[in-house]
Scaffold this active site. Structure first.
Site: not given
Ligand code: 5GP
Ligand code: ZN
Length: 141
Positions: A4, A7, A100
């Protein structure tokens, strides 16, 4: 949880830019920076999505959101608003399956964030709305 990414980020196995941290949550800059200051708040405990929170974890995590929001607002005096977004499951745009909360500062109508709320007010009778609400109400545990 193995494999993950969030995590690994909260355990500092993958680097990130910390905004706030305590025993319950880790808050860090979203790599995509939809708008400047775009921050993610995650529970340190691995939970997949909103459906997996128990009451006490939810209380602990969501209690921390206002102070992180205020810190973002104080850091960027030009902020005019803040969207708080929590995507749950793939259809609803979740792409990382460790829950998140996005805190997305808003600077203007032309910044790079938008949301569309359809308006179907005219399509429902009061009776239909009552039936929908009743259906949900019966499922609250
Ligand atoms: P979701 O699309 O699941 O609501 O949001 C996931 C978010 O995680 C996205 O906005 C993406 O830019 C962010 N994200 C994905 N991988 C990483 C990472 O490795 N580091 C950081 N800081 N953000 C990430
Ligand atoms: Zn996790």
């Amino acid at each position: 949880m193995d494999n993950c990414i969030f995590c690994k980020i909260s355990q500092k196995e993958i680097p990130s830019h910390t905004v706030y941290e305590d025993e319950v949550v880790y808050a860090f800059l979203d790599i995509s920076q939809v708008t400047p200051g775009h921050t993610l708040v995650i529970p340190k405990k691995h939970v997949m999505d909103i459906f997996a929170f128990d009451d006490s974890l939810a209380a602990e995590v969501f209690a921390r959101i206002p102070k992180i929001a205020r810190a973002i607002e104080a850091a960027f005096p030009e902020i005019e608003g803040l969207n708080i977004v929590n995507n749950n499951k793939e259809l609803a745009y979740q792409s990382v399956f460790h829950s998140h909360i996005h805190l997305i500062p808003r600077y203007s109508k032309e910044d790079d964030f938008s949301m569309h709320f359809g308006n179907h007010t005219e399509e429902y009778t009061a009776e239909e709305l009552a039936a929908i609400a009743s259906n949900i109400r019966k499922q609250v545990r």
